[in-house]
Design an enzyme around this catalytic site. Structure first.
Site, mmCIF file in Angstrom:
data_model
loop_
_atom_site.group_PDB
_atom_site.id
_atom_site.type_symbol
_atom_site.label_atom_id
_atom_site.label_comp_id
_atom_site.label_asym_id
_atom_site.label_seq_id
_atom_site.Cartn_x
_atom_site.Cartn_y
_atom_site.Cartn_z
ATOM 1 N N TYR A 37 50.676 47.037 16.926
ATOM 2 C CA TYR A 37 50.214 47.866 15.823
ATOM 3 C C TYR A 37 50.568 47.187 14.491
ATOM 4 O O TYR A 37 51.660 46.632 14.353
ATOM 5 C CB TYR A 37 50.880 49.242 15.854
ATOM 6 C CG TYR A 37 50.555 50.053 17.087
ATOM 7 C CD1 TYR A 37 49.590 51.052 17.053
ATOM 8 C CD2 TYR A 37 51.228 49.834 18.292
ATOM 9 C CE1 TYR A 37 49.294 51.804 18.173
ATOM 10 C CE2 TYR A 37 50.941 50.586 19.419
ATOM 11 C CZ TYR A 37 49.978 51.560 19.351
ATOM 12 O OH TYR A 37 49.689 52.298 20.470
ATOM 13 N N HIS A 69 46.086 52.678 14.601
ATOM 14 C CA HIS A 69 45.670 52.324 15.956
ATOM 15 C C HIS A 69 46.130 50.895 16.245
ATOM 16 O O HIS A 69 46.367 50.095 15.342
ATOM 17 C CB HIS A 69 44.150 52.419 16.105
ATOM 18 C CG HIS A 69 43.640 53.832 16.118
ATOM 19 N ND1 HIS A 69 43.814 54.662 17.200
ATOM 20 C CD2 HIS A 69 42.974 54.552 15.186
ATOM 21 C CE1 HIS A 69 43.271 55.849 16.946
ATOM 22 N NE2 HIS A 69 42.747 55.806 15.725
ATOM 23 N N LYS A 113 39.758 46.410 20.107
ATOM 24 C CA LYS A 113 41.015 45.722 19.924
ATOM 25 C C LYS A 113 40.849 44.278 20.373
ATOM 26 O O LYS A 113 39.979 43.969 21.193
ATOM 27 C CB LYS A 113 42.148 46.382 20.716
ATOM 28 C CG LYS A 113 42.421 47.827 20.321
ATOM 29 C CD LYS A 113 43.369 48.484 21.287
ATOM 30 C CE LYS A 113 43.680 49.919 20.919
ATOM 31 N NZ LYS A 113 42.679 50.718 20.281
#
Length: 389
Positions: free
Chosen positions: A321, A329, A360
């Protein structure tokens, strides 16, 4: 008519330009028909009970304690208590191979100061039959415990051995002092419970008085206009049990806290066998946490200001993070490998596709032991994203 507002963003954590906001400051905006879009620094409201801040004692943002005030120590003392009560090194309990923290002030201190989050694994006393919301203790990853020991922020305490060592020699004045501390905690818990009971009673009586006033006003509005009174007698009203409580007599006085006073304390079960101030300085420490393959990658990412959480949800070592996980997120799914290790192609494809699907990056990293670096360690990291053909 459409008006476009361009917000300056300098880095992935947010933060814009302007004279009043520096790099990485928190910003808030309001949108109205009269003023349009107004951007200003984000501020927190005053702490409950701080009369000075609520009356406008703080100069920033019309009496609200801003983030700058909190960081500079100008915020109310209640916000600074956890930091005053925590001192390094911090004891980390080792129980059944797990590294646990039982003090909420220590958990807050490590999270805000050293980017150490851990995972809540305890139940909540008010709702013990659910596992959606968990409480203390906090379990640290082996990488987190190793980092704390290496940086001399904390040290490991074998909780079972210390418990046996302490309570086998617990006699005389020490025993009486320990029992007195438990009694004090029990009396404090009873006082809080009694205060809550008084507040609930007051709330119920106020609600009952409001209902009676509303019913009385309604009956007055329904009275006949010619002024004649209804002299009919209803036997059911007199015999009804509700008549005992719905009479027009004054309500009973609010019970005071003395009505609930009691000298018997609540039974308190301590969560740990010691407090930080009672630990001896010459305690025989257990061995440091065992070396784990992903520690080099964890330390590398932590040194760059990232927060890490366990990556079991996405099949990796860590979720990475850019800030506190309560506010951001995860940006990367990190997996650690040896630098010369052969990585299966299916792992690369699966990690890349999964990371891209959840927005991600799939990050892999390893330590090149043969490379020379100024810090004595050379870490290489790569980010993989899936692209369609």
């Amino acid at each position: 008519m459409l008006k476009i507002h361009r917000l300056p963003i300098f880095h992935e954590k947010g933060g814009g330009g302007g004279e009043t906001s520096g790099h990485g400051d928190d910003l808030a905006f309001t949108l109205s028909r009269r003023k349009g879009l107004v951007i200003k620094p984000f501020s927190l409201p005053p702490v409950e009970g701080d009369s000075e801040a609520q009356q406008g004692g703080l100069e920033h943002d019309h009496g609200k304690a801003t983030k700058v005030d909190i960081e500079k120590g100008k915020a109310p003392s209640a916000m600074a208590e956890p930091y005053d009560s925590v001192s390094e090194p911090i004891p980390v309990s080792l129980i059944s191979g797990r590294y646990l923290l039982f003090d909420v002030n220590v958990v807050t201190y490590l999270r805000r100061t050293h980017n150490i989050c851990g995972s809540l694994i305890g139940g909540i006393p008010q709702h013990p039959q659910q596992n959606v919301f968990l409480g203390l203790p906090v379990e640290l990853m082996p990488e987190e415990a190793t980092l704390l020991v290496k940086k001399e922020i904390g040290y490991i305490v074998d909780d079972v051995a210390w418990h046996t060592q302490r309570f086998n020699t617990f006699e005389g004045q020490d025993r009486q002092k320990y029992l007195a501390s438990l009694r004090s905690q029990g009396l404090k818990a009873r006082k809080v419970a009694q205060s809550d009971a008084v507040k609930r009673s007051e709330h119920h009586l106020r609600k009952k008085a409001t209902e009676k006033a509303r019913e009385k006003a309604k009956k007055g509005a329904d009275a006949p206009e010619d002024g004649t009174l209804d002299t009919s007698f209803d036997d059911t009203t007199a015999d009804s049990p509700e008549a005992l409580f719905d009479s027009d007599r004054a309500l009973s006085p609010v019970p005071s806290s003395t009505a609930f006073a009691s000298t018997e304390p609540y039974a308190v079960t301590p969560s740990t066998s010691y407090s930080s101030s009672e630990l001896p300085q010459n305690i025989s420490l257990p061995p440091d946490p065992p070396a784990v393959p992903g520690y080099a990658l964890f330390e590398h990412l932590h040194s760059h200001g990232y927060f890490m959480m366990p990556g079991l949800r996405f099949g990796c070592n860590f979720n990475v993070y850019p800030g506190d996980p309560l506010r951001f997120h995860a940006h990367f799914l990190a997996s650690a490998y040896e630098f010369d290790e052969e990585i299966p192609l299916l792992d690369l494809i699966g990690g890349g596709r999964l990371g891209t699907a959840v927005k991600k990056g799939f990050l892999i990293g390893g330590e090149d032991l043969e490379a020379e670096a100024e810090s004595g360690r050379k870490m290489r990291t790569f980010c993989i994203e899936w692209g369609g053909m």
